[in-house]
Enzyme design. Structure first.
Site, PDB file in Angstrom:
ATOM      1  N   PRO A 133       0.803  -1.225   0.000  1.00 34.23           N
ATOM      2  CA  PRO A 133       0.000   0.000   0.000  1.00 34.23           C
ATOM      3  C   PRO A 133       0.838   1.278   0.000  1.00 34.23           C
ATOM      4  CG  PRO A 133      -0.986  -1.603   1.470  1.00 34.23           C
ATOM      5  CD  PRO A 133       0.322  -2.185   1.017  1.00 34.23           C
ATOM      6  N   GLY A 136       5.122   1.149  -3.996  1.00 39.04           N
ATOM      7  CA  GLY A 136       4.785   0.641  -5.322  1.00 39.04           C
ATOM      8  C   GLY A 136       6.016   0.591  -6.196  1.00 39.04           C
ATOM      9  N   SER A 137       6.138   1.563  -7.104  1.00 37.19           N
ATOM     10  CA  SER A 137       7.276   1.587  -8.011  1.00 37.19           C
ATOM     11  C   SER A 137       8.596   1.761  -7.276  1.00 37.19           C
ATOM     12  CB  SER A 137       7.103   2.727  -9.024  1.00 37.19           C
ATOM     13  OG  SER A 137       5.977   2.508  -9.843  1.00 37.19           O
ATOM     14  N   GLU A 370       5.143  -2.722 -12.987  1.00 33.56           N
ATOM     15  CA  GLU A 370       6.588  -2.860 -13.154  1.00 33.56           C
ATOM     16  C   GLU A 370       7.265  -1.504 -13.333  1.00 33.56           C
ATOM     17  OE1 GLU A 370       8.010  -6.167 -15.441  1.00 33.56           O
ATOM     18  OE2 GLU A 370       6.219  -7.335 -15.018  1.00 33.56           O
ATOM     19  N   GLU A 374       6.267   7.556 -14.949  1.00 31.47           N
ATOM     20  CA  GLU A 374       6.989   8.602 -14.232  1.00 31.47           C
ATOM     21  C   GLU A 374       8.279   8.066 -13.619  1.00 31.47           C
ATOM     22  OE1 GLU A 374       3.246   9.771 -15.319  1.00 31.47           O
ATOM     23  OE2 GLU A 374       3.661   8.057 -14.006  1.00 31.47           O
TER      24      GLU A 374
END
Length: 389
Positions: A133, A136-137, A370, A374
């Site tokens: 949460p 992420g990237s 993946e 950005e």
């Protein structure tokens, strides 16, 4: 440990594999896209056929039952997989890609023997449990922890959007180390069977597109695994493994996007040739031809970009800028091609029965997973400045 780079399937044998995949995708999967969309699942006979063809292990080493294809060959197959519902590729994508490549590149001999053969045969589906949460990237915000207890590890935390988790047998799980002073807070990676006590698989996510592809949240509640679950046997492997397999995966996604873009172009040309307005095929209108020309140009450029990135990844000359630049260009371009396909179809392109309506929704995810577009820009820009300094 590093992933093997030697090509083990020659060009002639690979051409046969590619042709088989192309025929299967176009003759067996494409006609059932509506069924996949309506049922939100991949039919069992298609899954079985994919396993029989070796698709669950096409990028895994031959010594473990895979086909042993390298990244340049992987790209050519991804062009074919992208031509149909992306959920079909998703079924076996994690085995060959981000989950399987952690084992190929960093697993111990015993870990490879235990898991790679059933993965290659389709008896085991592996998931890549990295995203959270708040991470992420960029995995630096990871909250999941793995605490050393003296006889093993206890994993706690929550993962989100984990592809194939509802179907998975093995979770390739990333967590921050606790209880090891010299490695406190570093990211390690563990092999966690989904049958392990404390592993909780959430309900299947309901997504905008890619019907038939499954993902869900995964919770680790005091999950105990033995020392043998630590990939490579070293706690410092996790971050390096994640960055390596994600870079490889970005090359694959670039090609997948171009497979979808090729389908969108083909659908646009076919529709323009038969759809008539004022008694004339719309494809004879110059404004429509201009849209087709833009689509074709982006498809040609994107395929060349993906192939170049794969070649440089394979020879080791560029495993940073190339994968990110290719993913950025190819996924953004595929989005543009799909958008133009809807425009070429006019009002019909907004109807659920038209393939381009599904393509338009399916392609949107490629710019997110993946590593978002950005993040790819940040990677490319940072690496260019680092090279100049």
């Amino acid at each position: 440990m590093s992933a093997p780079t030697a090509q083990v399937v020659d060009d002639q044998d690979f051409a046969h594999v590619r042709d088989q995949v192309r025929e299967f995708v176009r003759d067996a999967v494409v006609p059932r896209e509506r069924e996949i969309a309506d049922t939100d699942t991949i039919p069992e006979d298609l899954r079985a056929a994919a396993a029989d063809m070796g698709l669950f292990g096409y990028a895994l080493p031959q010594e473990y039952g895979g086909l042993g294809l390298v990244i340049t060959q992987d790209v050519e197959l991804a062009f074919e997989f992208g031509y149909t519902a992306l959920s079909f590729r998703s079924l076996f994508g994690t085995n060959n890609g981000i989950a399987g490549q952690v084992l190929v590149g960093y697993g111990t001999d015993e870990q490879k023997k235990t898991w790679l053969e059933p993965m290659a045969e389709g008896r085991c589906i592996a998931s890549f449990a990295l995203t959270e949460p708040e991470a992420g990237s960029d995995p630096s915000g990871m909250r999941a922890t793995a605490r050393w207890t003296g006889d093993g590890w206890v994993i706690d935390g929550q993962k989100r959007y984990i592809t194939n988790a509802p179907l998975s047998d093995l979770l390739v799980t990333f967590a921050k180390v606790r209880g090891v002073p010299e490695s406190e807070g570093r990211i390690a990676v563990f092999l966690v069977p989904t049958t392990t006590a404390g592993v909780i698989i959430g309900p299947k996510d309901q997504k905008m597109g890619q019907a038939g592809a499954t993902s869900s949240e995964v919770t680790f509640d005091g999950v105990h695994v033995g020392p043998e679950a630590l990939v490579s046997g070293e706690v410092d492997t996790g971050f390096r493994a994640a960055m390596s397999v994600l870079a490889r995966g970005r090359v694959h996604i670039s090609a997948l996007a171009m497979g979808l873009a090729q389908r969108a172009l083909d659908e646009s040309v076919a529709y323009s040739a038969v759809n008539r307005q004022g008694g004339v095929p719309t494809g004879e209108r110059q404004l429509v031809q201009a849209m087709l020309a833009e689509q074709a140009s982006l498809v040609m450029a994107g395929k060349a970009c993906a192939r170049e990135a794969a070649a440089r990844y394979l020879d080791g000359s560029d495993r940073r800028i190339g994968p990110s630049a290719a993913k950025l260009f190819c996924t953004e371009s595929a989005g543009r091609v799909a958008d133009l396909a809807v425009q070429v179809h006019g009002g019909a392109g907004y109807m659920r029965e038209m393939p381009v309506e599904r393509l338009y929704r399916d392609v949107r995810l490629l710019r997110l997973y993946e590593g978002t577009s950005e993040i790819q820009k940040l990677i490319v820009g940072r690496e260019l400045m680092r090279a100049a300094s």
